[in-house]
Design a protein around this motif. Structure first.
Motif, mmCIF file in Angstrom:
data_model
loop_
_atom_site.group_PDB
_atom_site.id
_atom_site.type_symbol
_atom_site.label_atom_id
_atom_site.label_comp_id
_atom_site.label_asym_id
_atom_site.label_seq_id
_atom_site.Cartn_x
_atom_site.Cartn_y
_atom_site.Cartn_z
ATOM 1 N N GLY A 1 -4.936 1.767 -0.575
ATOM 2 C CA GLY A 1 -5.949 0.985 0.135
ATOM 3 C C GLY A 1 -6.861 1.877 0.969
ATOM 4 N N ASP A 2 -8.073 1.362 1.204
ATOM 5 C CA ASP A 2 -8.949 2.091 2.121
ATOM 6 C C ASP A 2 -8.427 1.967 3.556
ATOM 7 O OD1 ASP A 2 -9.602 -0.558 2.558
ATOM 8 O OD2 ASP A 2 -11.777 -0.264 2.432
ATOM 9 N N SER A 3 -7.360 1.163 3.738
ATOM 10 C CA SER A 3 -6.672 1.122 5.032
ATOM 11 C C SER A 3 -6.059 2.478 5.364
ATOM 12 C CB SER A 3 -5.589 0.031 5.035
ATOM 13 O OG SER A 3 -4.738 0.169 3.918
ATOM 14 N N LEU B 1 -1.071 -0.259 -4.010
ATOM 15 C CA LEU B 1 -2.494 -0.217 -3.654
ATOM 16 C C LEU B 1 -2.754 1.002 -2.770
ATOM 17 C CD1 LEU B 1 -5.390 -1.308 -3.180
ATOM 18 C CD2 LEU B 1 -4.445 -2.670 -1.298
ATOM 19 N N THR C 1 0.847 -1.196 0.000
ATOM 20 C CA THR C 1 0.000 0.000 0.000
ATOM 21 C C THR C 1 0.883 1.247 0.000
ATOM 22 O OG1 THR C 1 -0.079 0.195 2.408
ATOM 23 C CG2 THR C 1 -1.791 -1.160 1.367
ATOM 24 N N ASP D 1 -8.524 1.663 -4.267
ATOM 25 C CA ASP D 1 -9.471 0.823 -3.519
ATOM 26 C C ASP D 1 -10.836 1.511 -3.509
ATOM 27 O OD1 ASP D 1 -9.765 -1.543 -2.208
ATOM 28 O OD2 ASP D 1 -8.753 -0.917 -0.357
ATOM 29 N N LYS E 1 -9.997 -1.921 -6.965
ATOM 30 C CA LYS E 1 -10.205 -3.154 -6.192
ATOM 31 C C LYS E 1 -11.485 -3.002 -5.392
ATOM 32 C CE LYS E 1 -7.714 -4.152 -2.299
ATOM 33 N NZ LYS E 1 -8.803 -4.220 -1.294
HETATM 34 O O1 KIV Z 1 -6.785 -1.443 2.134
HETATM 35 C C1 KIV Z 1 -5.887 -2.299 2.196
HETATM 36 O O2 KIV Z 1 -4.798 -2.068 2.742
HETATM 37 C C2 KIV Z 1 -6.145 -3.601 1.610
HETATM 38 C C3 KIV Z 1 -5.087 -4.656 1.756
HETATM 39 C C4 KIV Z 1 -5.145 -5.175 3.127
HETATM 40 C C5 KIV Z 1 -5.209 -5.714 0.744
HETATM 41 O O3 KIV Z 1 -7.165 -3.811 1.063
#
Ligand code: KIV
Length: 297
Positions: free
Chosen positions: A46-48, A44, A25, A86, A116
């Motif tokens: 990510g939405d994290s 990524l 990410t 994401d 994603k």
């Molecule tokens: O948002 C994120 O970090 C994720 C990963 C955990 C795959 O979707």
């Protein structure tokens, strides 16, 4: 712009069963540049970002506008890695039209090259519409953090045969709908192996054992920039938060001691300008001289 070859969705798809796919990410320009320099295939966004950067307790708090903002910061660095945006909670859960519109924002305004989304067979209509709109889609099944309340917490998924069989069916449905890869999160290694064997698109694991076609971790977890206890599946390769605290402590102590800034860290003016600023103006000298003379008589 990196001189590596740009990573595209077809290139990721072609890696099935081949060289492992490396995904991490990133949420802003500096982390994206670091990830790209290190050789990530996919960055990524990510939405994290919700928990890792924005201080929320879960990923449910970020909106499509938040995701566009962070994705744009990453894509402006023009990495060789694919920029994967994401889709946040509720951005693909209503109509197919809203799903395409929201994914379009990540692509057009955020500069993402693929999106994603979480969930299995029930997402097929959305995925088909995105693929028909020429948007490459990565699936994400297993422990899906946006389902935290529905799952009753962040729990490993597929430990029991019925759920495991469901997940295999989900993966097949996603592959048939046209995803170019699938994230498998928080599942037993054997299930990840079975899924990886069952679908002809790459699987990218996080807490899914070593038999996936690639692996992904959160940037701040890998580098020790986060807070709190790390999940079992994380391997931390550096302790950057501790390094950063030590560096700042040294800076503050140099400030206190007056040893920062040193001469080499200081701007100077030309000597001539300095002399003219330091010398009293001619008028002042003349006034002083006249005053002295008056005193003497
Ligand atoms: O948002 C994120 O970090 C994720 C990963 C955990 C795959 O979707």
């Amino acid at each position: 712009m990196s001189d590596r070859k740009k990573v595209t969705a077809p290139a990721v798809l072609a890696r099935k069963g081949g060289d492992k796919i490396k995904m991490v990410t990133a949420y802003d320009a500096p982390t994206a540049r670091i990830a790209d320099r290190a050789g990530a295939d996919i960055i990524l966004v990510g939405d994290s970002v919700a928990n890792v950067v924005l201080g929320y307790d879960d990923t449910l708090q970020v909106t499509i506008d938040d995701m566009v903002h962070h994705t744009a910061a990453v894509s402006r660095t023009r990495p060789a890695a694919m920029v994967l945006g994401d889709m946040p909670w509720l951005s693909y859960h209503g109509s197919v039209e809203a799903t395409v519109r929201n994914a379009g924002k990540l692509i057009r305004d955020g500069g993402a090259e693929a999106v994603k989304l979480e969930g299995g067979a029930k997402r097929v209509p959305m995925i088909e519409a995105l693929v028909a709109a020429e948007i490459p889609v990565m699936g994400h099944i297993g422990l899906t953090p946006q389902s935290v309340h529905a799952m009753g917490g962040y729990r490993v998924q597929g430990k029991h045969a019925d759920v495991a069989q469901h997940l295999v069916a989900d993966a097949k449905a996603l592959a048939a709908a046209g995803v170019f890869a699938i994230v498998l999160e928080g599942v037993p290694d054997l299930l990840a192996e079975i899924v990886s064997f069952a679908v002809d698109v790459p699987t990218i694991g996080i807490g899914a054992g070593p038999r996936c076609d690639g692996q992904v971790l959160v940037f701040h977890d890998v580098l020790g920039l986060g807070e709190g206890r790390l999940p079992k599946f994380v391997r931390q390769y550096a302790g950057l938060a501790d390094d950063a605290v030590a560096a700042l402590e040294q800076f503050f102590s140099d400030v206190e001691a007056g040893t920062f800034p040193a001469d080499a860290e200081t701007y100077h003016m030309p000597e001539e300008t300095a002399r003219s600023l330091m010398a009293p103006p001619a008028e002042e000298w003349a006034d002083d001289l006249r005053a002295d003379e008056a005193m003497e008589h």
